[in-house]
Design a protein around this motif. Structure first.
Motif, PDB file in Angstrom:
ATOM      1  N   ARG A   1       0.864  -1.175   0.000  1.00 23.18           N
ATOM      2  CA  ARG A   1       0.000   0.000   0.000  1.00 23.18           C
ATOM      3  C   ARG A   1       0.894   1.216   0.000  1.00 23.18           C
ATOM      4  O   ARG A   1       1.882   1.286   0.727  1.00 23.18           O
ATOM      5  N   ALA A   2       0.572   2.184  -0.849  1.00 19.66           N
ATOM      6  CA  ALA A   2       1.374   3.406  -0.932  1.00 19.66           C
ATOM      7  C   ALA A   2       0.465   4.610  -0.767  1.00 19.66           C
ATOM      8  O   ALA A   2      -0.671   4.622  -1.251  1.00 19.66           O
ATOM      9  N   ASP A   3       0.961   5.618  -0.048  1.00 16.97           N
ATOM     10  CA  ASP A   3       0.205   6.862   0.073  1.00 16.97           C
ATOM     11  C   ASP A   3       1.149   8.003   0.412  1.00 16.97           C
ATOM     12  O   ASP A   3       2.292   7.793   0.786  1.00 16.97           O
ATOM     13  N   GLN A   4       0.640   9.186   0.222  1.00 19.16           N
ATOM     14  CA  GLN A   4       1.365  10.383   0.623  1.00 19.16           C
ATOM     15  C   GLN A   4       0.719  10.859   1.905  1.00 19.16           C
ATOM     16  O   GLN A   4      -0.480  11.079   1.965  1.00 19.16           O
ATOM     17  N   ASP A   5       1.530  10.993   2.918  1.00 22.34           N
ATOM     18  CA  ASP A   5       1.010  11.351   4.229  1.00 22.34           C
ATOM     19  C   ASP A   5       1.791  12.566   4.712  1.00 22.34           C
ATOM     20  O   ASP A   5       3.015  12.582   4.673  1.00 22.34           O
ATOM     21  N   ASP A   6       1.073  13.574   5.150  1.00 19.01           N
ATOM     22  CA  ASP A   6       1.744  14.773   5.633  1.00 19.01           C
ATOM     23  C   ASP A   6       2.338  14.580   7.025  1.00 19.01           C
ATOM     24  O   ASP A   6       3.296  15.248   7.394  1.00 19.01           O
ATOM     25  N   GLY A   7       1.779  13.669   7.786  1.00 14.38           N
ATOM     26  CA  GLY A   7       2.280  13.440   9.138  1.00 14.38           C
ATOM     27  C   GLY A   7       3.505  12.552   9.135  1.00 14.38           C
ATOM     28  O   GLY A   7       3.840  11.904   8.154  1.00 14.38           O
ATOM     29  N   GLU A   8       4.199  12.534  10.242  1.00 11.17           N
ATOM     30  CA  GLU A   8       5.375  11.685  10.386  1.00 11.17           C
ATOM     31  C   GLU A   8       4.926  10.287  10.788  1.00 11.17           C
ATOM     32  O   GLU A   8       4.146  10.120  11.724  1.00 11.17           O
ATOM     33  N   ARG A   9       5.414   9.307  10.074  1.00 10.71           N
ATOM     34  CA  ARG A   9       5.163   7.910  10.416  1.00 10.71           C
ATOM     35  C   ARG A   9       6.505   7.228  10.610  1.00 10.71           C
ATOM     36  O   ARG A   9       7.511   7.647  10.073  1.00 10.71           O
ATOM     37  N   THR A  10       6.502   6.185  11.370  1.00 12.64           N
ATOM     38  CA  THR A  10       7.727   5.433  11.597  1.00 12.64           C
ATOM     39  C   THR A  10       7.985   4.540  10.398  1.00 12.64           C
ATOM     40  O   THR A  10       7.109   3.783   9.978  1.00 12.64           O
ATOM     41  N   ALA A  11       9.177   4.643   9.840  1.00  9.11           N
ATOM     42  CA  ALA A  11       9.563   3.817   8.708  1.00  9.11           C
ATOM     43  C   ALA A  11      10.856   3.081   9.057  1.00  9.11           C
ATOM     44  O   ALA A  11      11.724   3.637   9.732  1.00  9.11           O
ATOM     45  N   GLN A  12      10.957   1.840   8.594  1.00 12.83           N
ATOM     46  CA  GLN A  12      12.159   1.058   8.854  1.00 12.83           C
ATOM     47  C   GLN A  12      13.314   1.469   7.928  1.00 12.83           C
ATOM     48  O   GLN A  12      14.472   1.256   8.246  1.00 12.83           O
ATOM     49  N   VAL A  13      12.983   2.033   6.774  1.00 13.74           N
ATOM     50  CA  VAL A  13      14.011   2.484   5.841  1.00 13.74           C
ATOM     51  C   VAL A  13      13.549   3.775   5.175  1.00 13.74           C
ATOM     52  O   VAL A  13      12.358   3.953   4.913  1.00 13.74           O
ATOM     53  N   THR A  14      14.497   4.685   4.956  1.00 12.67           N
ATOM     54  CA  THR A  14      14.200   5.948   4.273  1.00 12.67           C
ATOM     55  C   THR A  14      15.071   6.029   3.030  1.00 12.67           C
ATOM     56  O   THR A  14      16.285   5.835   3.096  1.00 12.67           O
ATOM     57  N   ILE A  15      14.420   6.319   1.916  1.00  4.16           N
ATOM     58  CA  ILE A  15      15.112   6.489   0.646  1.00  4.16           C
ATOM     59  C   ILE A  15      15.019   7.964   0.275  1.00  4.16           C
ATOM     60  O   ILE A  15      13.938   8.544   0.305  1.00  4.16           O
ATOM     61  N   THR A  16      16.147   8.546  -0.079  1.00  2.00           N
ATOM     62  CA  THR A  16      16.193   9.948  -0.488  1.00  2.00           C
ATOM     63  C   THR A  16      16.795  10.011  -1.879  1.00  2.00           C
ATOM     64  O   THR A  16      17.890   9.502  -2.099  1.00  2.00           O
ATOM     65  N   THR A  17      16.074  10.626  -2.807  1.00  7.35           N
ATOM     66  CA  THR A  17      16.574  10.723  -4.180  1.00  7.35           C
ATOM     67  C   THR A  17      15.900  11.885  -4.905  1.00  7.35           C
ATOM     68  O   THR A  17      15.065  12.584  -4.338  1.00  7.35           O
ATOM     69  N   THR A  18      16.262  12.062  -6.152  1.00  7.38           N
ATOM     70  CA  THR A  18      15.691  13.123  -6.972  1.00  7.38           C
ATOM     71  C   THR A  18      14.499  12.589  -7.760  1.00  7.38           C
ATOM     72  O   THR A  18      14.372  11.382  -7.970  1.00  7.38           O
TER      73      THR A  18
END
Length: 149
Positions: A51-68
Motif C-alpha cells: 500500500r502506498a500513500d502520501q502522508d503529511d504526518g510523520e510515520r515510523t519507517a524502517q528504511v528511508t530512501i532519499t533521491t531526486t
C-alpha cells in the motif's frame, strides 16, 4: 513525470501478490526532491500486500530512501540503476536496507542489462553469435564463387 510516479505507486497493490515474498513486511519512506519541490511517499509491505500513500504526518519507517525526481522516474522505467545514483550521491538509503529490496522488485528491469553468462555463451566458439558470423561468411564466400564462376 509526476503521473508516472503516481501510476507506479497506484499499481503497487495489484503487483504485490506476484512480487512479494510471503513473510517480509515493513514501511519505506521515500523522499523525492528537485526543482524546489518535494514529495514524500510511504510504502507499506505486509504478507503479499503493498500500500502506498502520501502522508503529511510523520510515520515510523524502517528504511528511508532519499533521491531526486528524475532518478526515481528513471528507476521506475528501468533506465537507471541505484548503484549509479549512489555513486553520484543522487540516491541515499538509511535504515534496514534489506527492506529496500522489496521495493526494487517493482521497478522495471534495466532494458540494457543482460546476464553476462548468456553473452559469453553467445560469443564463445560455437555460440549463437559465432555461428551467425560463420554463416554470414559462408554466404559471402558462396556469392563470390557464384559471381566469378
Amino acid at each position: 513525470m509526476r503521473r508516472t510516479r503516481v501510476a507506479f505507486f497506484q499499481a503497487l497493490p495489484a503487483m504485490a501478490p506476484s512480487r512479494l515474498p510471503a513473510r517480509h513486511g515493513g514501511v519505506i519512506r521515500i523522499d523525492l526532491a528537485g526543482d524546489g519541490d518535494q514529495e514524500r511517499w510511504y510504502v507499506e509491505f505486509s504478507v503479499g500486500r503493498a500500500r502506498a500513500d502520501q502522508d503529511d504526518g510523520e510515520r515510523t519507517a524502517q528504511v528511508t530512501i532519499t533521491t531526486t525526481f528524475s532518478l526515481f522516474d528513471a528507476l521506475i522505467r528501468g533506465e537507471a540503476s541505484v548503484i549509479g545514483g549512489s555513486y553520484r550521491k543522487d540516491f541515499g538509503i538509511a535504515g534496514q536496507t534489506p527492506l529496500y529490496h522489496l521495493l526494487r522488485r517493482f521497478f522495471d528491469s534495466s532494458r540494457s542489462a543482460r546476464d553476462p553468462r548468456i553473452r559469453a555463451q553467445e560469443c564463445r566458439r560455437h555460440g549463437l553469435l559465432w555461428r551467425e558470423s560463420l554463416e554470414a561468411d559462408l554466404r559471402r564466400h558462396a556469392m563470390r564463387r557464384a559471381g566469378s564462376g
